[in-house]
Design a protein around this motif. Structure first.
Motif, mmCIF file in Angstrom:
data_model
loop_
_atom_site.group_PDB
_atom_site.id
_atom_site.type_symbol
_atom_site.label_atom_id
_atom_site.label_comp_id
_atom_site.label_asym_id
_atom_site.label_seq_id
_atom_site.Cartn_x
_atom_site.Cartn_y
_atom_site.Cartn_z
ATOM 1 N N HIS A 306 -10.496 17.499 -8.206
ATOM 2 C CA HIS A 306 -9.224 17.764 -8.886
ATOM 3 C C HIS A 306 -9.156 19.234 -9.306
ATOM 4 O O HIS A 306 -8.622 19.581 -10.360
ATOM 5 N N SER A 307 -9.675 20.077 -8.441
ATOM 6 C CA SER A 307 -9.605 21.525 -8.594
ATOM 7 C C SER A 307 -9.910 22.135 -7.230
ATOM 8 O O SER A 307 -10.496 21.484 -6.363
ATOM 9 N N SER A 329 -6.214 18.658 -6.285
ATOM 10 C CA SER A 329 -5.722 17.480 -5.608
ATOM 11 C C SER A 329 -4.300 17.706 -5.130
ATOM 12 O O SER A 329 -3.605 18.618 -5.581
ATOM 13 N N LEU A 330 -3.853 16.809 -4.225
ATOM 14 C CA LEU A 330 -2.507 16.909 -3.690
ATOM 15 C C LEU A 330 -1.444 16.554 -4.726
ATOM 16 O O LEU A 330 -0.384 17.187 -4.773
ATOM 17 N N ASN A 331 -1.704 15.530 -5.532
ATOM 18 C CA ASN A 331 -0.670 15.125 -6.500
ATOM 19 C C ASN A 331 -1.226 14.516 -7.779
ATOM 20 O O ASN A 331 -0.510 13.804 -8.479
ATOM 21 N N LEU A 332 -2.488 14.792 -8.097
ATOM 22 C CA LEU A 332 -3.102 14.216 -9.300
ATOM 23 C C LEU A 332 -3.934 15.289 -9.987
ATOM 24 O O LEU A 332 -5.155 15.179 -10.118
ATOM 25 N N ALA A 333 -3.258 16.335 -10.441
ATOM 26 C CA ALA A 333 -3.949 17.479 -11.036
ATOM 27 C C ALA A 333 -4.395 17.171 -12.460
ATOM 28 O O ALA A 333 -3.681 16.521 -13.220
ATOM 29 N N PHE A 334 -5.596 17.636 -12.795
ATOM 30 C CA PHE A 334 -6.098 17.620 -14.173
ATOM 31 C C PHE A 334 -6.058 19.066 -14.668
ATOM 32 O O PHE A 334 -7.071 19.754 -14.703
ATOM 33 N N VAL A 335 -4.865 19.534 -15.030
ATOM 34 C CA VAL A 335 -4.656 20.947 -15.323
ATOM 35 C C VAL A 335 -5.452 21.359 -16.559
ATOM 36 O O VAL A 335 -5.449 20.672 -17.581
ATOM 37 N N SER A 336 -6.142 22.481 -16.450
ATOM 38 C CA SER A 336 -6.965 22.993 -17.545
ATOM 39 C C SER A 336 -6.834 24.504 -17.600
ATOM 40 O O SER A 336 -6.887 25.184 -16.576
ATOM 41 N N ASP A 337 -6.676 25.034 -18.803
ATOM 42 C CA ASP A 337 -6.573 26.480 -18.983
ATOM 43 C C ASP A 337 -7.938 27.156 -19.072
ATOM 44 O O ASP A 337 -8.028 28.380 -18.982
ATOM 45 N N ASP A 338 -9.013 26.373 -19.247
ATOM 46 C CA ASP A 338 -10.326 26.972 -19.449
ATOM 47 C C ASP A 338 -11.342 26.502 -18.421
ATOM 48 O O ASP A 338 -12.541 26.427 -18.691
ATOM 49 N N ALA A 339 -10.860 26.178 -17.208
ATOM 50 C CA ALA A 339 -11.755 25.630 -16.189
ATOM 51 C C ALA A 339 -12.886 26.592 -15.863
ATOM 52 O O ALA A 339 -14.049 26.179 -15.728
ATOM 53 N N ASP A 340 -12.591 27.896 -15.732
ATOM 54 C CA ASP A 340 -13.637 28.867 -15.399
ATOM 55 C C ASP A 340 -14.691 28.934 -16.496
ATOM 56 O O ASP A 340 -15.889 28.996 -16.220
ATOM 57 N N THR A 354 -6.772 24.408 -11.040
ATOM 58 C CA THR A 354 -6.615 22.988 -11.378
ATOM 59 C C THR A 354 -5.211 22.459 -11.110
ATOM 60 O O THR A 354 -4.982 21.257 -11.251
ATOM 61 N N GLU A 355 -4.280 23.326 -10.731
ATOM 62 C CA GLU A 355 -2.951 22.855 -10.370
ATOM 63 C C GLU A 355 -3.015 22.138 -9.015
ATOM 64 O O GLU A 355 -3.967 22.275 -8.259
ATOM 65 N N GLU A 356 -1.975 21.357 -8.713
ATOM 66 C CA GLU A 356 -1.917 20.658 -7.432
ATOM 67 C C GLU A 356 -1.963 21.669 -6.293
ATOM 68 O O GLU A 356 -1.349 22.734 -6.369
ATOM 69 N N ASN A 357 -2.697 21.314 -5.225
ATOM 70 C CA ASN A 357 -2.932 22.297 -4.173
ATOM 71 C C ASN A 357 -3.297 21.621 -2.853
ATOM 72 O O ASN A 357 -3.633 20.445 -2.804
ATOM 73 N N PHE A 358 -3.218 22.406 -1.776
ATOM 74 C CA PHE A 358 -3.759 22.007 -0.473
ATOM 75 C C PHE A 358 -4.338 23.246 0.181
ATOM 76 O O PHE A 358 -4.063 24.392 -0.225
ATOM 77 N N GLY A 359 -5.167 23.035 1.202
ATOM 78 C CA GLY A 359 -5.804 24.142 1.886
ATOM 79 C C GLY A 359 -5.136 24.432 3.210
ATOM 80 O O GLY A 359 -4.742 23.518 3.942
ATOM 81 N N LEU A 360 -5.007 25.716 3.548
ATOM 82 C CA LEU A 360 -4.417 26.156 4.804
ATOM 83 C C LEU A 360 -5.347 27.194 5.421
ATOM 84 O O LEU A 360 -5.753 28.153 4.755
ATOM 85 N N LEU A 361 -5.714 26.995 6.689
ATOM 86 C CA LEU A 361 -6.621 27.911 7.376
ATOM 87 C C LEU A 361 -5.979 28.420 8.654
ATOM 88 O O LEU A 361 -5.492 27.632 9.473
#
Length: 389
Positions: A306-307, A329-340, A354-361
């Motif tokens: 989820h990151s 994750s694609l649609n189930l983000a556990f958003v956190s401001d202090d992840a780092d 931690t926002e919703e995301n996908f990978g593109l190569l």
């Protein structure tokens, strides 16, 4: 990654008293001893259930393996009860293929040990009913492996008593090819592109054969970053003997670039959630095997957390720096401001997203370079890195 709802170590699994839908007329055993013989004891029951249950079945276009791969996408952690807006966004980039690398549905939601895995069937039915998803899979060649929530209960592995039926459900939904259906587990590989531009995709199964993890006792002074130890037990196995043999054979095949998919993270040791670090000897074996592959470039892809982030690691005694790209994750983000700050990691080469995301190569064959981009749910690049091979 989510709260456990079933314990695989229980000696006895109590079945649901009533089965829903078409399966209701099938007589299920009320108790099955979870001692390794459960799959055998249940096979007759499942043979009836399979005929009586109408499972959803997704079909996807065949990949043109003669064409050089120049763009593909991947993602993980897609909840069937949440927005599916990511699919048309990914499709807008016109990827030649998509890798669904685990937790493609959260099928264990509400699961209470029923042998028929009715919540799994329900989850796939709901997911198949989303037009955004169905249209995407129907247009973009899609290849899948599973993680815990579409395999069994949270953090489950090879001791899950209903894993064979879970595999049947998975393979029916994803319309798995004959290679996958012919053996236990859902691992697979394929190669696309002409000589000089060959990409080999190796898709691992880190669930079906995995031995139980070693628990890490809670320590109040430690940040709550998971409950599994970095164990070095000789009997531990992540992939199982047959998959290990298969992987070694695959890595000996000719390729110019290899994409190795693991549902869980490989390189990091910054947390005690599920990862290859929980089986130190198995990870060492993996990295050595990858390092001994036939000459090629290589990128590791992972999900689960989820990151999203990029990782680099040069194992002791090896000349190669391994690269890993995590998207979740694609649609189930556990958003956190202090992840780092919460998860400092010298092997992570980017911020932790931690926002919703996908990978593109994107692969530039003339420059022998891969542009790796972590994209948000609106198609904007969040962070990116390049890899030269």
């Amino acid at each position: 990654m989510m709260q456990s709802i079933a314990k695989n170590s229980l000696r006895t699994i109590t079945m649901a008293a009533a089965l829903s839908g078409a399966a209701a007329c099938v007589s299920a055993p009320q108790e099955i001893a979870s001692n390794g013989s459960a799959p055998e004891a249940l096979r007759g029951y499942y043979a009836q259930l399979e005929r009586a249950t109408d499972l959803p079945r997704m079909t996807t276009p065949a990949l043109d393996s003669s064409r050089a791969i120049t763009r593909f996408a991947f993602g993980s952690c897609n909840h069937q009860q949440r927005s599916q807006d990511a699919w048309p966004v990914i499709g807008s980039f016109d990827p030649q293929l998509f890798l669904a690398i685990g937790d493609n549905v959260y099928a264990d939601v509400g699961y209470r040990g029923a042998a028929d895995l009715s919540t799994f069937v329900d989850a796939y039915r709901l997911q198949a009913g989303h037009a955004e998803f169905a249209n995407f899979v129907g247009a973009v060649p899609t290849f899948a492996t599973w993680d815990d929530h579409d395999f069994g209960p949270n953090d489950s592995g090879g001791s899950f008593f209903a894993k064979e039926w879970s595999e049947t459900i998975f393979e029916n939904f994803w319309a798995s090819n004959d290679r996958v259906r012919s053996r236990p587990g859902v691992y697979d590989s394929f190669t696309a592109g002409p000589a000089g531009q060959r990409v080999q995709f190796i898709i691992l199964d880190t669930r079906f054969f995995r031995t139980d993890l070693t628990e890490y006792p809670y320590q109040e002074e430690r940040r709550p970053l998971g409950g599994y130890a970095f164990a070095s037990n000789p009997g531990d196995s992540m992939l199982g003997a047959e998959q290990w043999r298969w992987l070694e054979q695959e890595l000996a095949k000719p390729a110019d670039l290899r994409i190795v998919v693991s549902s869980i993270q490989v390189l990091t040791e910054a947390h005690h959630f599920e990862s290859w670090a929980t089986m130190q000897l198995e990870r060492q074996r993996l990295l050595q095997m990858l390092g001994n592959r036939a000459a090629s470039g290589m990128i590791l892809l992972s999900g689960d957390r989820h990151s999203g982030a990029f990782y680099r690691h040069r194992p002791e005694g090896m000349d190669e720096e391994f690269r890993e790209f995590t998207s979740s994750s694609l649609n189930l983000a556990f958003v956190s401001d202090d992840a780092d700050a919460r998860e400092p990691d010298p092997r992570r080469s980017s911020p932790m997203i931690t926002e919703e995301n996908f990978g593109l190569l994107d692969i530039d064959w003339s420059a022998r370079r891969v542009a790796m981009r972590l994209m948000d749910d609106e198609g904007q690049e969040i962070v990116g890195e390049t890899y030269s091979f």
